[in-house]
Design an enzyme around this catalytic site. Structure first.
Site, short mmCIF file in Angstrom:
data_model
loop_
_atom_site.label_atom_id
_atom_site.label_comp_id
_atom_site.label_asym_id
_atom_site.label_seq_id
_atom_site.Cartn_x
_atom_site.Cartn_y
_atom_site.Cartn_z
N ASP A 107 0.89 -1.23 -0.24
CA ASP A 107 -0.22 0.11 -0.06
C ASP A 107 0.91 1.20 0.00
O ASP A 107 0.25 2.27 -0.45
CB ASP A 107 -1.12 -0.29 1.09
CG ASP A 107 -2.19 -1.03 1.00
OD1 ASP A 107 -1.77 -2.14 1.21
OD2 ASP A 107 -3.19 -0.57 0.63
O1 MRU Z 1 -7.60 -3.10 2.97
P1 MRU Z 1 -7.15 -3.45 1.54
O2 MRU Z 1 -8.11 -4.73 1.18
O3 MRU Z 1 -7.42 -2.41 0.62
O4 MRU Z 1 -5.68 -3.84 1.53
C1 MRU Z 1 -5.15 -4.33 0.47
C2 MRU Z 1 -3.85 -4.69 0.56
O5 MRU Z 1 -3.19 -4.24 1.56
C3 MRU Z 1 -3.17 -5.02 -0.72
O6 MRU Z 1 -2.03 -5.95 -0.66
C4 MRU Z 1 -2.50 -3.92 -1.62
O7 MRU Z 1 -3.42 -2.68 -1.53
C5 MRU Z 1 -2.02 -4.13 -2.88
S1 MRU Z 1 -3.21 -4.71 -3.92
C6 MRU Z 1 -2.60 -4.86 -5.36
#
Ligand code: MRU
Length: 386
Positions: A259
């Site tokens: 993220d």
């Molecule tokens: O809370 P989320 O489901 O948005 O978290 C998603 C993640 O942590 C993913 O690993 C990250 O966003 C990469 S998605 C290609």
């Protein structure tokens, strides 16, 4: 079966698959305003760093397309100043929907730059709007191509590493992933799940293992569905089983998305990623991060400065799914949220992300290639590649 998709965009029509209802119910819901987009991101109807950036950017394009075609023209088209103030407010608002994924900020900054450059150049407001619409669409469209590039880089790096270290990979490699990083989390193909797909497509994958990823279950609800749809051999494990998996199975790598990646390589990703990284280090298993270059935030020196979102406590007390076994005559699917704690439980810790220190990461892979640490150094030098 065709890969799943998170966003359908057609002219100024936008729809997303409501990820809260997957895997049992596939329902596309319309996104008709920037407020709808904000709500969908905040409530996790859409999630995954690249997907939320794409939806935010596309909702700006939708809003501006409708303004351009409206009669009478909206007030914000009357002057460059009015347009700038209007668009700046929208971008600032979208930026507040979720704090950790930097891709959202990268998308809004990209649109701000187009806006600011055109204002300085004295461009006509309607032409600025046309440029912003195109840029918003580009944010979403560019995602699939770069995912395929980084997936290949990452897959080939792992195969080379396995060859160099002489680890037994008869029958292909086994890879563990966390959360969901596939088509549902991006505009298509995926990042870490893209690497798994690439290995499968090239007949180099034995099995993909994935954690359930409590409390939101992006693994058991979404990654499970994606792997099943793509016919990729896979095994689900509970989050608590990573150590046991490493003790009893030949796992060649852990691969995750991101993220936000700090300048030194510290990486924020779904809660539980750090646990997997610590255990991977203990078992000498390579730990690979796959993410677009827009996930690297050079303004953040290290992981201690990454804002970590804490989700509402109630979300850690509930699981989503269908009633099982299905009840009634037609055995119809009934969506349910089940509480797994005593009601009124106080004291719930619910961070949505954790930070894996760079020292535990073997490689950070973007569409630009593979970054590794220099000999004897525990940080990456990501300013050299961004
Ligand atoms: O809370 P989320 O489901 O948005 O978290 C998603 C993640 O942590 C993913 O690993 C990250 O966003 C990469 S998605 C290609």
């Amino acid at each position: 079966m065709a890969p799943l998709i998170s966003i359908k965009a057609d002219g100024d029509r936008l729809e997303i698959v409501n990820q809260l209802l997957l895997p049992h119910v596939t329902e596309f819901i319309p996104i008709d305003s920037v407020e709808d987009a904000h709500d969908a991101i905040k409530t996790m109807k859409i999630r995954g760093a690249p997907a939320i950036a794409s939806l935010a950017a596309l909702s700006v394009s939708q809003h501006l397309t409708r303004g351009l075609n409206a009669s009478p023209s909206p007030d914000y088209l009357a002057s460059r100043e009015a347009l700038k103030s209007h668009v700046d407010k929208i971008l600032a608002y979208l930026f507040t929907s979720r704090p950790t994924a930097v891709n959202l900020g990268a998308a809004t900054r990209r649109l701000t730059k187009v806006l600011d450059d055109a204002v300085v150049a004295g461009t006509d407001p309607r032409e600025i709007v046309t440029q912003l619409i195109a840029e918003g669409k580009a944010v979403a469209d560019e995602d699939v191509g770069r995912n395929k590039e980084m997936a290949k880089w990452a897959g080939e790096w792992l195969l080379q590493r396995v060859k160099e270290t002489g680890v037994d990979a008869t029958g292909g490699v086994n890879v563990l992933t966390v959360c969901n990083t596939g088509s549902l989390a991006t505009s298509g193909y995926g990042t870490a799940l893209g690497m798994i797909t690439y290995l499968h497509e090239t007949n180099k994958l034995q099995k993909a293992y994935f954690t359930q990823t409590a409390p939101y279950h992006q693994g058991s609800r979404l990654t499970a569905l994606e792997l099943q749809t793509l016919h990729i051999p896979s095994v689900m494990i509970c989050d608590t089983m990573v150590g046991s998996l490493f003790q009893h199975h030949n796992i060649h790598a852990v691969v995750v998305g991101a993220d936000r990646i700090a300048k030194n390589g510290d990486t924020a990703n779904k809660i539980g990623t750090y646990n997997a990284a610590v255990l991977a280090a203990r078992h000498n298993i390579p730990f690979i991060v796959v993410a677009p270059i827009s996930t690297v935030d050079l303004d953040v020196a290290d992981g201690s400065h990454i804002p970590i979102e804490h989700r509402p406590a109630i979300e850690a007390c509930l699981v989503r799914g269908i009633l099982y076994p299905p009840e009634g005559e037609g055995k119809e699917v009934k969506q349910a949220q089940v509480m797994i704690t005593p009601t009124g439980l106080e004291g719930i810790y619910n961070p949505s992300f954790d930070v894996t220190p760079a020292e535990l990461i073997s490689a950070i892979v973007t569409e630009k290639g593979v970054a590794v640490k220099k000999e004897g150094v525990s940080s990456f030098y990501l300013s050299e590649i961004v």
